[in-house]
Design an enzyme around this catalytic site. Structure first.
Site, PDB file in Angstrom:
ATOM      1  N   ARG A  70       0.845  -1.191   0.000  1.00 39.16           N
ATOM      2  CA  ARG A  70       0.000   0.000   0.000  1.00 39.16           C
ATOM      3  C   ARG A  70       0.886   1.249   0.000  1.00 39.16           C
ATOM      4  O   ARG A  70       1.962   1.240   0.581  1.00 39.16           O
ATOM      5  CB  ARG A  70      -0.900   0.018   1.241  1.00 39.16           C
ATOM      6  CG  ARG A  70      -2.087  -0.909   1.149  1.00 39.16           C
ATOM      7  CD  ARG A  70      -2.976  -0.814   2.364  1.00 39.16           C
ATOM      8  NE  ARG A  70      -2.351  -1.360   3.550  1.00 39.16           N
ATOM      9  CZ  ARG A  70      -1.724  -0.648   4.474  1.00 39.16           C
ATOM     10  NH1 ARG A  70      -1.659   0.660   4.383  1.00 39.16           N
ATOM     11  NH2 ARG A  70      -1.188  -1.239   5.519  1.00 39.16           N
ATOM     12  N   LYS A 207      -9.578  -2.048   1.657  1.00 44.78           N
ATOM     13  CA  LYS A 207      -9.226  -0.915   2.522  1.00 44.78           C
ATOM     14  C   LYS A 207      -9.981   0.352   2.112  1.00 44.78           C
ATOM     15  O   LYS A 207     -10.395   1.132   2.954  1.00 44.78           O
ATOM     16  CB  LYS A 207      -7.720  -0.658   2.450  1.00 44.78           C
ATOM     17  CG  LYS A 207      -6.868  -1.866   2.803  1.00 44.78           C
ATOM     18  CD  LYS A 207      -7.115  -2.333   4.198  1.00 44.78           C
ATOM     19  CE  LYS A 207      -6.149  -3.426   4.594  1.00 44.78           C
ATOM     20  NZ  LYS A 207      -6.387  -3.923   5.941  1.00 44.78           N
ATOM     21  N   SER A 249      -1.251  -3.624  10.476  1.00 46.60           N
ATOM     22  CA  SER A 249      -0.985  -4.593   9.412  1.00 46.60           C
ATOM     23  C   SER A 249       0.230  -5.463   9.743  1.00 46.60           C
ATOM     24  O   SER A 249       1.226  -4.966  10.258  1.00 46.60           O
ATOM     25  CB  SER A 249      -0.703  -3.844   8.106  1.00 46.60           C
ATOM     26  OG  SER A 249      -1.733  -2.933   7.852  1.00 46.60           O
ATOM     27  N   CYS A 251       0.691  -7.796  11.936  1.00 43.87           N
ATOM     28  CA  CYS A 251       0.988  -8.052  13.355  1.00 43.87           C
ATOM     29  C   CYS A 251       0.283  -9.318  13.835  1.00 43.87           C
ATOM     30  O   CYS A 251       0.082  -9.492  15.039  1.00 43.87           O
ATOM     31  CB  CYS A 251       0.539  -6.885  14.215  1.00 43.87           C
ATOM     32  SG  CYS A 251       1.647  -5.473  14.140  1.00 43.87           S
ATOM     33  N   ASP A 276      -9.595  -9.483   9.018  1.00 45.18           N
ATOM     34  CA  ASP A 276      -9.011  -8.160   8.766  1.00 45.18           C
ATOM     35  C   ASP A 276      -9.956  -6.995   9.060  1.00 45.18           C
ATOM     36  O   ASP A 276      -9.503  -5.964   9.529  1.00 45.18           O
ATOM     37  CB  ASP A 276      -8.550  -8.079   7.298  1.00 45.18           C
ATOM     38  CG  ASP A 276      -7.619  -6.912   7.027  1.00 45.18           C
ATOM     39  OD1 ASP A 276      -6.758  -6.637   7.879  1.00 45.18           O
ATOM     40  OD2 ASP A 276      -7.751  -6.282   5.966  1.00 45.18           O
ATOM     41  N   ARG A 365       1.720 -12.159  -0.794  1.00 47.33           N
ATOM     42  CA  ARG A 365       0.373 -12.421  -0.284  1.00 47.33           C
ATOM     43  C   ARG A 365      -0.247 -13.658  -0.904  1.00 47.33           C
ATOM     44  O   ARG A 365       0.116 -14.079  -1.997  1.00 47.33           O
ATOM     45  CB  ARG A 365      -0.542 -11.237  -0.642  1.00 47.33           C
ATOM     46  CG  ARG A 365      -0.127  -9.903  -0.043  1.00 47.33           C
ATOM     47  CD  ARG A 365      -0.495  -9.825   1.404  1.00 47.33           C
ATOM     48  NE  ARG A 365      -0.097  -8.577   2.025  1.00 47.33           N
ATOM     49  CZ  ARG A 365      -0.841  -7.944   2.948  1.00 47.33           C
ATOM     50  NH1 ARG A 365      -1.987  -8.441   3.349  1.00 47.33           N
ATOM     51  NH2 ARG A 365      -0.406  -6.839   3.497  1.00 47.33           N
TER      52      ARG A 365
HETATM   53  C1  OXD Z   1      -3.079  -4.568   5.466  1.00 44.67           C
HETATM   54  C2  OXD Z   1      -3.776  -5.680   4.788  1.00 44.67           C
HETATM   55  O1  OXD Z   1      -2.114  -4.030   4.913  1.00 44.67           O
HETATM   56  O2  OXD Z   1      -4.676  -6.257   5.417  1.00 44.67           O
HETATM   57  O3  OXD Z   1      -3.510  -4.205   6.580  1.00 44.67           O
HETATM   58  O4  OXD Z   1      -3.485  -5.990   3.627  1.00 44.67           O
HETATM   59 MN    MN Z   2      -5.229  -5.198   7.227  1.00 40.19          MN
END
Ligand code: OXD
Ligand code: MN
Length: 584
Positions: A70, A207, A249, A251, A276, A365
Site C-alpha cells: 500500500r 481498505k 498490518s 501483526c 481483517d 500475499r
Molecule cells: C493490510 C492488509 O495491509 O490487510 O492491513 O493488507
Molecule cells: Mn489489514
C-alpha cells in the site's frame, strides 16, 4: 448484462468515454467466469501456473517491483473541508483531485477491457452489508474480487433494489510510481485509484471501501467500520464468545483469527469469522454485533508454516492466487519460513541464488476464499452478525505494553485504542521497524479526522446497552537480548481465556494506573517453558516508561488541537495522575 439502475449506467458511460476501453465486461461472479479470467491471464503472462499436482488451481502473480505494498503517502482523502480529513490523512481539495485524476484516466483503458464488478461487502441479505461497484482494467483485480467479496449478479440485484452503492474506479495505468494515486471522496461515496495493481490499492472493496469510505458512512449512520479480526472461541463446556481484535498490518491478525488451540487445551475450539475487517452495529437490544464484510483472505505469506498457522498453511494448498512469492525447482510456491523446500526463482523472477535479500517479497500475499479455511465459522454468513464480548487492541511493541491489560470502562478503552502504537512492517512502503502511533490500528484507514472518530467511539457509551469490555495485548515484548518473552501463536489462547473469564466476571484482576492486569497465577502457563520471573516482567508496569508514553500520547493528541474530545483528555489525565501518585 446491463442494469436498470440509471446512476450506474450513466457512470459507466461517462467512465467509458473518458478511459476509452476496447470492451466492457460485466462480471457475473460465476466460477466459469473466474476460470476464464485465469485462463486469459495465463495466456497473457499475468499469471504463472504453479505445480498442478501439489498446488491444484494455484497461480503466481508477479507485480511490478515498484508496486508491492500500500502507498500511504499517495493515498488521499478529498473532503470539501481539510479539517474533515484531519491531520491523520493526506488531503487534496475535491476539485483539484478530480482534475488530476481525470487527466490520468483519460484514454487509460485504450486497448483494454473494462470490468464492471458489482460487489457486496457482508452477507448478501444482511441489513449491515453495503454494496459497491468497481470499474477496473485489471483482470487480476477482477479475479481477486471474486475471492474477496460477494461479487456479481446477486450484488447487482441488491444495488438495483437499494439504489445506493459506493463507486470505485481503478486503472493500473502504466504503473509509473510518479503517476500513482489512491483518492477517496467520502462525501461522494467515490474512490479513484490509478497506477497500482497491488492489493490494498487496487482491490477497492477492501481498505478503500470497507475501511476508509465505510468509516465515514459509519460515523454518519451510527456504526463502526474497523480494522479488526473476528474470532469465535468455544470452551470445552460449549460456552462461546466472539472477540474482535484490532492490530496494525502484519501483526498477526490472520494468525489469531485462525488460532489452533495448543495440545494443552484439548476441547477448546477456535473458528474464524473474519481476519481483517469488522463492521460493528448496535442491535435493537443495544448489543454490539459484528459482520465480516469480506468473503476471502488477502494474507501475508512469509512466516506461514505448519507450526505458526496450520489452518492458513492448509487452506493455501489449492485454489489460491499467490502474489510475489518465490518458486521451487518443482514449481511450488516458496516463502521465507515456509520450512519446506528451497527457493529456485525469487519473486522478481531471478535465480534465487543470485538474489540478495529474501526470495519472497516480505509483503507477498495469498488470496483465497474464506470457505477454504479449515476453521471457517458458518456464522460469517449470518446476516445478523455475532455478538461481541470483548474488543482487543494490540501492537508490536518490544517494550512497555504488558502481555494483557483491561480498560476500566468504555471511555478508558477508547483512550487505550487511541494510544495504540506499533513498529511498522512491510505491509506499507516506507521504513520498517519504526514505532508510530496507530490509533485503533486505523492510521492508514480512517476516512475522516481521528478526533471526530474518537468522539464517535465515545458516543457508544450513551447509545449501547451492554458494551463489550476493552483489552490491550502485546505478543511482541522482548528481553534485552531481543528474544520474545511470550511464545505467541496458539499459546495466545491462554490470554484469550483470561479475557473471556473477565467478561464473565469469573476472575479478579490487579488494579494498576494503566488498567486491570492479571494476577500472574491467573494466566495458565502449565506446560510452557516460561518461568515466574518472565511472567512477572510480561505483566509489569514500568511507571517511568508509562509516564513518558502518556507524554507522547498528549503530544500526539496535540496534533488534533481542540477537536480532541475533552473526555479523551480527561481519561489520559486520570492515568497520568494515577501514575504520579502510585494509585492503582
Ligand atoms: C493490510 C492488509 O495491509 O490487510 O492491513 O493488507
Ligand atoms: Mn489489514
Amino acid at each position: 448484462m446491463s442494469t436498470s439502475n440509471e446512476a450506474l449506467r450513466t457512470w459507466i458511460e461517462e467512465v467509458a468515454q473518458l478511459t476509452k476501453p476496447e470492451t466492457i465486461h460485466w462480471c457475473d461472479g460465476t466460477d466459469e467466469e473466474y476460470d476464464q479470467l485465469i485462463q486469459q491471464m495465463l495466456g497473457s503472462g499475468d499469471l504463472l501456473p504453479l505445480n498442478e499436482d501439489t498446488y491444484p488451481n494455484c497461480y503466481l502473480h508477479r507485480s511490478d517491483p515498484t508496486d508491492v505494498a500500500r502507498v500511504e503517502h499517495l493515498t488521499f482523502v478529498c473532503t470539501q473541508q481539510q479539517a474533515a480529513a484531519g491531520p491523520n490523512n493526506n488531503w487534496m481539495a475535491p476539485q483539484a483531485a478530480h482534475a488530476k485524476m481525470d487527466e490520468l484516466f483519460a484514454g487509460a483503458m485504450e486497448g483494454r477491457t473494462l470490468y464492471v464488478i458489482p460487489y457486496c461487502m457482508g452477507p448478501i441479505d444482511s441489513p449491515y452489508a453495503r454494496c459497491g461497484v468497481e470499474l477496473t482494467d485489471s483482470p487480476y483485480v477482477a479475479a481477486n474480487m471474486k475471492l474477496m467479496t460477494r461479487m456479481g449478479k446477486a450484488a447487482l440485484a441488491r444495488i438495483e433494489r437499494e439504489g445506493k452503492f459506493v463507486r470505485g474506479l481503478h486503472s493500473t495505468g502504466d504503473l509509473n510510481p510518479d503517476r500513482r494515486f489512491v483518492m477517496h471522496f467520502p462525501e461522494e461515496l467515490l474512490i479513484q485509484s490509478f497506477g497500482s495493481g497491488y492489493g490494498g490499492n487496487a482491490l477497492l472493496g477492501k481498505k478503500c471501501h470497507a475501511l476508509r469510505i465505510a468509516s465515514y458512512q459509519a460515523q454518519q449512520e451510527g456504526w463502526l467500520a474497523e480494522h479488526m479480526l473476528i474470532v469465535e472461541v468455544e470452551n470445552p463446556q460449549g460456552e462461546k464468545h466472539y472477540l474482535a481484535a484490532a492490530f496494525p498490518s502484519a501483526c498477526g491478525k490472520t494468525n489469531l483469527a485462525m488460532l489452533i488451540p495448543p495440545q494443552s487445551h484439548a476441547g477448546w475450539k477456535v473458528r474464524t469469522i473474519g481476519d481483517d475487517i469488522a463492521w460493528l452495529h448496535l442491535d435493537d437490544e443495544g448489543q454490539l454485533r459484528a459482520i465480516n464484510p469480506e468473503s476471502g483472505y488477502f494474507g501475508v505469506v512469509p512466516g506461514t508454516n505448519q507450526k505458526t498457522n496450520r489452518n492458513a498453511y492448509d487452506m493455501i494448498q489449492r485454489d489460491a492466487i499467490f502474489t510475489n512469492v518465490a518458486v521451487t525447482k518443482n514449481n511450488e510456491p516458496w516463502w521465507e519460513d515456509k520450512k519446506e523446500g528451497q527457493p529456485d526463482i525469487d519473486w522478481k523472477g531471478r535465480s534465487a541464488t543470485d538474489a540478495n535479500g529474501p526470495a519472497a517479497h516480505p509483503n507477498s500475499r495469498f488470496t483465497v476464499a474464506a470457505t477454504q479455511n479449515p476453521c471457517y465459522s458458518e456464522l460469517a454468513e449470518d446476516p445478523a452478525g455475532v455478538p461481541i464480548s470483548a474488543i482487543i487492541f494490540g501492537g508490536r511493541r518490544r517494550e512497555l505494553a504488558p502481555l494483557v491489560y483491561e480498560a476500566r470502562d468504555w471511555a478508558h478503552g477508547v483512550l487505550i485504542g487511541a494510544s495504540v502504537a506499533s513498529e511498522t512492517t512491510a505491509a506499507a512502503t516506507g521504513q520498517v521497524g519504526v514505532t508510530r502511533r496507530d490509533p485503533m490500528a486505523m492510521k492508514p484507514f480512517c476516512g475522516y479526522n481521528f478526533a471526530d472518530y474518537w468522539n464517535h467511539w465515545l458516543s457508544f457509551s450513551d447509545r449501547a446497552g451492554r458494551l463489550p469490555r476493552v483489552f490491550h495485548v502485546n505478543w511482541f515484548r522482548q528481553n534485552q537480548d531481543g528474544d520474545f518473552l511470550w511464545p505467541g501463536f496458539g499459546e495466545n489462547l491462554r490470554v484469550l481465556r483470561w479475557i473471556i473469564d473477565r467478561c464473565e466476571d469469573r476472575v479478579d484482576a490487579r488494579s494498576t494506573p494503566i488498567g486491570y492486569l492479571p494476577q500472574p497465577a491467573d494466566i495458565d502457563t502449565d506446560g510452557l517453558d516460561l518461568d515466574g520471573e518472565t511472567l512477572e516482567s510480561l505483566l509489569s508496569v514500568d511507571r517511568d516508561a508509562w509516564q513518558a508514553e502518556m507524554a507522547e500520547v498528549e503530544a500526539y493528541f496535540g496534533e488534533f488541537e481542540d477537536r480532541v474530545p475533552a473526555e479523551l483528555k480527561a481519561q489520559r489525565d486520570k492515568v497520568v495522575a494515577a501514575l504520579a501518585d502510585g494509585r492503582g
